[in-house]
Every structure is written in C-alpha cells, then in structure tokens.
Design an enzyme around this catalytic site. Structure first.
Site, PDB file in Angstrom:
ATOM      1  N   ARG A  75      43.932  68.345  50.565  1.00  0.00           N
ATOM      2  CA  ARG A  75      43.089  68.916  49.509  1.00  0.00           C
ATOM      3  C   ARG A  75      42.127  69.952  50.083  1.00  0.00           C
ATOM      4  NH1 ARG A  75      42.119  70.338  44.358  1.00  0.00           N
ATOM      5  NH2 ARG A  75      39.971  69.953  43.716  1.00  0.00           N
ATOM      6  N   GLU A 101      41.502  32.197  45.315  1.00  0.00           N
ATOM      7  CA  GLU A 101      41.465  31.305  46.494  1.00  0.00           C
ATOM      8  C   GLU A 101      40.023  31.099  46.951  1.00  0.00           C
ATOM      9  OE1 GLU A 101      43.933  29.671  47.005  1.00  0.00           O
ATOM     10  OE2 GLU A 101      45.410  30.956  46.037  1.00  0.00           O
ATOM     11  N   THR A 135      35.968  32.385  45.568  1.00  0.00           N
ATOM     12  CA  THR A 135      35.210  33.640  45.547  1.00  0.00           C
ATOM     13  C   THR A 135      34.495  33.840  46.883  1.00  0.00           C
ATOM     14  OG1 THR A 135      33.280  32.471  44.745  1.00  0.00           O
ATOM     15  CG2 THR A 135      34.748  33.398  43.070  1.00  0.00           C
ATOM     16  N   SER A 136      34.018  35.048  47.093  1.00  0.00           N
ATOM     17  CA  SER A 136      33.257  35.318  48.322  1.00  0.00           C
ATOM     18  C   SER A 136      32.089  34.353  48.467  1.00  0.00           C
ATOM     19  CB  SER A 136      32.726  36.753  48.292  1.00  0.00           C
ATOM     20  OG  SER A 136      33.781  37.648  48.537  1.00  0.00           O
ATOM     21  N   ALA A 152      46.100  29.538  52.268  1.00  0.00           N
ATOM     22  CA  ALA A 152      46.196  30.625  51.298  1.00  0.00           C
ATOM     23  C   ALA A 152      45.078  31.648  51.505  1.00  0.00           C
ATOM     24  CB  ALA A 152      46.154  30.060  49.886  1.00  0.00           C
ATOM     25  N   LEU A 204      46.342  24.540  40.223  1.00  0.00           N
ATOM     26  CA  LEU A 204      45.054  23.881  40.459  1.00  0.00           C
ATOM     27  C   LEU A 204      44.068  24.151  39.332  1.00  0.00           C
ATOM     28  CD1 LEU A 204      44.643  24.927  44.232  1.00  0.00           C
ATOM     29  CD2 LEU A 204      45.867  22.957  43.327  1.00  0.00           C
ATOM     30  N   THR A 205      43.839  25.431  39.036  1.00  0.00           N
ATOM     31  CA  THR A 205      42.745  25.830  38.152  1.00  0.00           C
ATOM     32  C   THR A 205      42.940  25.372  36.704  1.00  0.00           C
ATOM     33  OG1 THR A 205      42.420  27.763  39.546  1.00  0.00           O
ATOM     34  CG2 THR A 205      41.458  27.857  37.355  1.00  0.00           C
ATOM     35  N   GLU A 206      41.821  25.020  36.068  1.00  0.00           N
ATOM     36  CA  GLU A 206      41.824  24.690  34.637  1.00  0.00           C
ATOM     37  C   GLU A 206      40.715  25.480  33.972  1.00  0.00           C
ATOM     38  OE1 GLU A 206      41.523  20.458  34.151  1.00  0.00           O
ATOM     39  OE2 GLU A 206      43.296  20.100  35.401  1.00  0.00           O
ATOM     40  N   HIS A 246      39.300  61.014  46.737  1.00  0.00           N
ATOM     41  CA  HIS A 246      40.238  61.688  45.836  1.00  0.00           C
ATOM     42  C   HIS A 246      39.512  62.459  44.721  1.00  0.00           C
ATOM     43  CE1 HIS A 246      43.305  59.120  47.651  1.00  0.00           C
ATOM     44  NE2 HIS A 246      44.237  59.749  46.989  1.00  0.00           N
TER      45      HIS A 246
END
Lengths: 573, 296
Positions: A317, A440, A442-443, A291, A176-178, A415
């Site tokens: 830890r 698919e 953006t937010s 998707a 799809l994307t260009e 961590h």
C-alpha cells in the site's frame, strides 16, 4: 504453494530447538514400540524426523488446502437440516483431507490408531491449522476429548470410542456449558440418573456446545440429586442418537466453520467415565487444561495470519509516495506485533513442553510402581512439573489470547478503511480471535487459575538460577532489566500479601500474573538470543517494554487504584 | 476382483518456479539449480490408480526411469499408498529421448507380468512432449486413451473413460489391458498418510544403500540390502542388464532426437496501443483484436 510449516522460520526455529528427549523416550517406552509398529521411531533422532515430516504434511494441507477454503467456510457456515448439523462444504472437505492424512489422532497411543505424538507437536499442528482457518481448529483440536477417554475411561470404553476418533470416523464434543452454568460450571443442572435396569440416562439442556452435532459426546451432568456444587457432578460419554435434539445453531461473530449448538437430552443412554462425583473436579478440569493449551495455539495461529496480512498490505500500500511499511509509526506497530508473536510462540511451546513432561513423568511413576521399583525421585519431579504446568497453562492462555486480539486489532488498523471491508481476510481474523479469550475459560478465569502459582512464586528456583548466569554484551543489560522486574514483582507481591484483603488480591491478580509472565518469557527469550543473533532484537524490545509495563503494573497495585471499588454503585450510574 | 495398475512417474525440474538464476546464458535450464519434484500429472495418474484400487481392490505399482535421486518420488508414491515401486536406472540410459525411454519402460513393464492398466501423466513439465505414454502403449501393443479426465465406468475387463480437449470431450471404451494418460483436472492427489510417511521415509534403493556403505567398512552392501528387504524398505532397481535390453536402443545411442539449436526467446511487450474507454474506443479495440485473430 505455501507450506505453513516450512514457510514459517520462527516455527522452524522452535521446532529445531525443541528438547523432547526425555518426553519421547518415556512415550515410546524406550523405543520398544518400534518392535510392534513399523512407523514407530527407533531413536530420538528418528522420532524428531517423524515429527518434522508429519508437520510438513500438516503445513502443506493447511497452506494449500485449508487456507484457500477459509473464506468460503466463513461465508457459508453450518446448517441445521432436519435436526442434523451440516458443516460448511469447505470444512467437510478439510476434515476428509485430514482424515486421509491420518492426522485425527495425533496424541492417542498407537494401539488405538493414534500416532503417539507429544502435545508439543500437536500444538504446532494446531497453530498451522488455525492460521489457515481458525474455525477448523475447533474440530481438529477436539482430540483432547479422546485423550480424556483414554486417561479416565475403562478399557472397554477406550476400545469402543478411541479408534473411531483416530480414524476420523467420528468427531466429538465437550458438552459442559448450560444457560446458567458458564464460567461457573459448579452450577451444572443437566440430570443424570439410573433407570430401573441400572442404565445411566441424561436429561436436560446444554448450550453453546462447540460441534454439538458431533458423534461422541462427553457430558458433564449432576448424578447426585440434592447436591448444588461441583462435587455432585460426574462425567458421561454417549453417542449421538434420536434422543438428542439439536434445538438451534448459534449465529456467531466469528469461527463460522465451527457449529455451536443448543442441545436437549431426552433420557439419552450414557456411560459413566471414571468415578462418580469426580466429573468436574478432576476430569473436566483436566480436559479444560488440555483445551486451554489448544486455544492458545489457535490464538497464535490467528495472530500469525493477521500479522502476515498486515505486513504484506503495508508493503504493497502506497501513501504519501511510499509504501506505508516505510512510515515509522507503521513500522513500529509491525515490530511490536512481530515481537509479541514470537514471544507468544516461545511461551506456548515452553508451556507445552511442561505439559508433556508432566504427563510422561506421571506415566513413568505408574510404570515404576508397577515394576516395584523406586519412584520417589520421579514422583518429586512429576509434582514439580504438575505445579508448573498448572501455572503456565492458564497464564499462557491469558497472554496469548489477549494479545492475539491486539495483533488483529493493529493488523486491521494498518489496513485502514480497507481492513473494515470484507474484501480482505483481516476482518475475519479479528472476528475469529475474539472468542479465544472467552471460551475454555475467560481471561478473568485464567487469571484466577494462575494466581495461586504466582503468589507461591512457583518459578522462583528457575528465576534465581537464571539470575546467577552471566550474559555477553547487550544481553547482560537485558538480564539486569529482568532482575529489576523481579524486584518489582516481589515488592508488589509483598504489598498484596501485607494488605491481606481477598478482594484487593483478586483485582491485583491481573497485574501480578502479567508481571510473572514478563519474567518467564523474558528469560526464555534471553536463552533464545544466545542461540540466534536475530533473536536479540526480539528479546530487546520485549524486555525493555516489559520493564516499562512492569512499572505500570506495580503503580496500579501500590497506588491502590482499586480502592474505589467500594464506591462502585456511586460511580456506575 | 481387483485390478493391477502400473503407474509411470517421473522426477522433473520444477519448471513452474523458474527464476533468473536457473537459466544458463544460452537460454537452457540449469537443471542442477532447480528443485526436483514429482511431475504433477504423474501424481494425478497415481491418484487415479489408487482410486481404482480403493473401489475395486488390486495392486498399484509405480515405476520411474531416472537417476538414483529419483528414488525420492518413489518414496512419495509409497507415502500416498503405492504397494510397490521400482527404480529403473542405469548410466547407459542417460540422454534418452522419448523413443528410448518408452522402449526401456515397456520392457520393464513386460518384466513385471500381467497387468490391467498402465497409468501415466499426460506429459512431463520439463519436455512437454506427451509422447512417452503413447509410445509405451505402442510398444506394449495395447490400446491407449490419452487426455483422460475421468474413468466413467469400469466393468470387468472393459473401461470407459472421458477424454477432455479444449473445446469438448469424448467418451471412449476400451478393452483392458490399456494405457491411460491423465490430465491435471482428473483428480486432486491425496495427501501423504502419516503412518506410511513415517514407515517409508527410510526406504532405500540399491544405489542409496551403496552410498551408506561408502567409507564405512563396518557395513556391507549385501547385509544392508538383506536388512532393508526384510523390513520391506528396499526399493528394487532394474538396470539394463537385468532387463536384458538392447543397448543400441537405450540412452544416447537409442535416441534419434537431436537438439539442433536452442534459442533464447525473450518475450517483451514492445508496442502497446491505448484505447479510450469510450464506445468508439471499445469498437476500435474489438476490431483490432479480431484483426489480430485474438478474438475469433
């Protein structure tokens, strides 16, 4: 021997409380499929048993085969060799394994070699695969491509392509994307034309194509010369051949197992899918919605992996003479992560169920029509499910992908310095998660897609019905909180409507969508808390903090925090 | 041409995951408390048999001798791709040692007609004797190749296989039919196939059908058996009488092996010696390891 299905009590909880009865009944044609296929279920219990057993196989492959290869895949990445894309070795082995287990056509009908499973079950599989290796999901999760051919292709195309997907012989790509058409797909330029023999051909460049080296390509192209918007675009299917050149593979932050290609089409022969001019406005929209749900499941799987890394690390830890797990600040972070994880799972599988219901009711309407029977009632229910699925899909993607990033961020934080090193898997999860709220759609695009449903208060009936219910003990306290959030939402919505300013509405939409998500997820969690004691903890923290966040969302709208947009040029020096 | 392979499989307690609760005070394992699993090397044997079929065609038949619940691993054989499975089960087989077991197995194999291969795992993780494969070959009067990690060549009725040991390997050739026992490294077993899993999850042995009939006067054993046979979901069961076996060679009475004593040995690292991380310390460590014959 971790099995990513049986070792995950929350996933099992969701599986055990699925209500897919109507969906499965329609999908299985009233269980008539069992006459034809020995592996088709004979009733609903049998179907659920099938799903459970197959998900156990997925969980086994994910936990014992895919997960141990994920680090190698991340380090190795794909290669471009003589114009052909070669996967990392682990990815190749993973795909072979999934193919052997017959898992590459989970939702496709049996006549094309698929398993005819509901999307909800497929999403559970995607969640587990992504927990093991997020980048493998980009190949395993491409089954929507086959689904699109199934839904809109003609019989010949279905016969030509679908069995190849289901057998794992071929993988696909959504092309799809260009370079100049990312979020704005209406700007797609790749040229589709018919040669003197009437054969469609494709010419032009596509970029950022996941699995661009795949065998079967769905390509969005401009078939109507002179047009500039989405109505001039059609969808095509073609097979990889010499006329398609992979120009380069992108060097990415994460999901290294998934090759991202720049492709050049040089008069590549192709077949039209469905009708001309419907490419973007119907087929791609549909494909993307499927998707989007898959990417939400991917984000959830990554979040699950990140949470577990953080929890285990915190337990092991020791600092200040005790495991950091016992330091309240850390415990609190872990609880926040866990509550987000579980509430996200609740939202995903509720949405997946609406998507399944929409698809199956649509199928049933067609069946009733064909049989010359009355379909008005089913049609009405289909339309309702369609509206709800159209709202929930982008809302789910927004909520799940943003919070997967947050969970990874906090998991890495727990961590400490070790999390910043490549010795631990957490940095990989954090990198992998970062794409989920971008691709698919953006937010920001998800919010645009969800806004209409929120402004029209699509779930009004559901909320009102839930408000009428009375709950036991503490749950009533939480239900009252949700009532208050609903007041806040309706107030804020009215404020935005009264304002009658499109720009203001665009910016306020994020707050409105978030408010709406608290309500929907909140009520779902209340339902779960009635079924399971432990879930009261989850509902409690979610709803109590949702009220605080709701107040913040409302303040942002009421205080017209966005008024300074008019002075953007003065601020953004 | 195809090859007809018979695979010997066994359901075993999962001895790899033993926790405190499953040990009896006398140091023996409480089998009832352990999950029963497919003996890992038998699964490899099945995988190798299926690979032979994938490449050359033929048929794969899995056999197990065990209690009724051993049907579970036969179903797993079907999920992976076995064409047929048989449960060899009889109360009179209880307490069999390797001699009695190999007698029953070899008689069952003879009953199934001609074959090219018998495959088995090197050993089962419960007894760890590695005797049943070889003894079965003896009784069938066929050559055996043990510790196989690879079939190097398969040409007509001749197989060439590689046997792996601690310090090397040996390549041997044998006429077929032959019995091969395989080791864990020989292959990675394939996953269950989704469609086979959904089909054969309902496969039942005679004893399991009897269980379904129990307490349900509406069902008859023969009807059920007929129905399951029709649907290809019946797991045939071979009993002592059906195999026309000599009772004195089965079960307890056919087993000269008697457990004399079980001793519970608790391994405890009582003494330890510390060596400084200096040149001298390392020298002393190496000398000590050589004295104790840990280093050769």
């Amino acid at each position: 021997m971790p099995n990513f299905f049986t070792d995950n009590p929350d996933l099992l909880f969701h599986f055990n409380h699925l209500n897919l009865k109507e969906i499965v009944e329609i999908a299985e044609n009233g269980y008539e499929e069992a006459q034809k296929y020995p592996y088709a279920p004979v009733n609903y219990e049998d179907a659920m048993e099938n799903y459970r057993k197959v998900l156990e196989v997925v969980g086994d492959i994910a936990g014992n085969f895919v997960a141990p290869r994920a680090e190698g895949v991340d380090r190795e990445g794909p290669r471009l060799v003589n114009g052909r894309v070669e996967y990392a070795r682990g990815i190749k082995e993973d795909l072979e394994r999934l193919t052997q287990a017959e898992l590459m056509g989970m939702t496709l009908p049996r006549e094309y070699g698929g398993l005819n499973f509901p999307h909800t079950i497929y999403m559970m599989a995607i969640e587990m695969i992504s927990r093991a290796d997020a980048s493998l999901m980009n190949l395993f999760g491409l089954q929507d491509i086959a689904e699109t051919i199934y839904k809109y292709g003609d019989e010949e195309q279905k016969k030509q392509f679908l069995p190849k997907f289901a057998s794992g012989e071929c993988t696909g790509a959504m092309v799809l994307t260009e370079p100049d058409a990312g979020s704005d797909l209406q700007a797609v330029k790749l040229h589709a034309y018919q040669d003197e023999k009437g054969q469609w051909r494709l010419r032009g460049v596509k970029r950022f194509i996941t699995n661009g080296g795949g065998d079967i390509l769905l390509v969005l192209a401009r078939s109507e010369p002179g047009t500039k918007d989405g109505r001039g675009l059609s969808l095509f299917v073609c097979q990889r051949d010499e006329s398609i050149k992979i120009r380069r593979l992108e060097d990415k932050l994460g999901i290294h197992g998934s090759p991202t290609a720049e492709m050049q089409f040089n008069d590549t022969p192709a077949q039209l899918i469905g009708k001309r001019k419907f490419g973007l406005i119907k087929y791609v929209m549909d494909l993307m919605n499927g998707a989007r749900l898959g990417v939400s499941a991917q984000a959830l799987g990554i979040a699950q992996a990140a949470y577990e890394e953080a929890r285990d690390y915190a337990r092991a830890r020791e600092q200040f003479g005790k495991p950091i797990y016992n330091i309240p600040v850390v415990t609190n972070m872990l609880i926040d992560m866990r509550v987000t994880l579980e509430s996200n799972r609740t939202l995903l599988y509720a949405t997946a169920r609406w998507v399944d219901l929409r698809d199956k009711l649509e199928k049933k309407v067609q069946q009733l029509k064909a049989a010359g029977r009355d379909f008005a009632e089913t049609q009405k229910r289909f339309k309702e499910a369609n509206r709800i699925a159209a709202l929930l899909t982008p809302m789910t993607k927004y909520v799940l992908t943003e919070s997967a990033n947050k969970i990874c961020y906090d998991a890495l934080q727990i961590h400490g310095g070790a999390g910043y090193m490549r010795d631990f898997p957490i940095e990989r999860h954090a990198r992998d998660a970062r794409i989920t709220n971008i691709y698919e759609g953006t937010s920001q695009m998800q919010i645009v897609a969800a806004t209409g449903g929120v402004i029209n208060d699509i779930l009004k009936d559901y909320f009102e019905q839930q408000e009428q219910k009375s709950y036991k003990g503490h749950l009533q306290f939480l239900a009252d909180h949700l009532k208050e959030i609903r007041h806040i939402f309706l107030d804020s919505l009215q404020f935005v409507k009264d304002k009658d300013d499109e720009n203001f509405q665009d910016v306020a939409a994020r707050d409105l969508v978030e408010l709406y998500s608290y309500l929907y997820v909140g009520y779902l969690l209340l339902e779960q808390a009635e079924l399971d004691q432990r879930k009261i903890f989850i509902a409690n923290r979610y709803i109590v903090s949702a009220l605080a966040k709701a107040r913040k969302n409302a303040e942002e709208i009421r205080n017209e925090q966005f008024a300074d947009l008019l002075h953007a040029d003065e601020i953004l020096i | 041409m195809g090859y007809r392979s018979i695979v010997l499989v066994k359901q075993v307690p999962d001895t790899a995951n033993i926790s405190g609760e499953v040990m009896k005070p006398d140091g023996t394992v409480n089998r009832a408390a352990l999950p029963a699993i497919f003996n890992p090397e038998d699964r490899i044997a099945l995988e190798i048999a299926l690979q032979v079929k994938d490449r050359h065609g033929g048929e794969v038949i899995a056999l197990t001798m065990g209690p009724p619940k051993a049907s579970e691993i036969l179903r797993e054989c079907l999920y992976m791709g076995a064409d047929r499975v048989y449960l060899i089960s009889d109360r009179k087989f209880a307490g069999a040692d390797t001699l009695a077991t190999s007698y029953v197995l070899s008689e069952a194999i003879k009953k199934l007609g001609d074959f090219d291969f018998v495959f088995a795992g090197r050993q089962a993780i419960d007894g760890d004797t590695a005797q049943v494969g070889p003894q079965t070959a003896e009784k069938l009067g066929i050559p055996q190749i043990t510790y196989v990690d690879q079939i190097v060549e398969l040409n007509g009725k001749v197989v060439t296989a590689r046997r792996r040991f601690d310090n090397g390997y040996e390549i041997v050739r044998s006429q077929l039919p032959a019995l091969l026992t395989v080791i864990q490294e020989a292959a990675e077993p394939r996953p269950f196939k989704a469609t086979r899993l959904m089909t054969y999850k309902s496969a039942k042995s005679l004893m399991e059908l009897e269980k379904m009939v129990e307490g349900n006067p509406l069902l008859s054993r023969e009807d059920l058996r007929h129905e399951y046979e029709e649907r290809g979901l019946f797991i045939p069961t071979l009993t002592m009488d059906e195999l026309k076996l000599d009772e004195s060679r089965c079960g307890h009475s056919g087993s000269p092996t008697k457990v004399f004593k079980v001793e519970s040995v608790v391994l405890a690292g009582g003494e330890h010696e510390k060596f400084e991380p200096t040149r001298e310390g390392l020298d002393r460590l190496i000398t000590k390891l050589m004295e104790d014959r840990i280093f050769g």
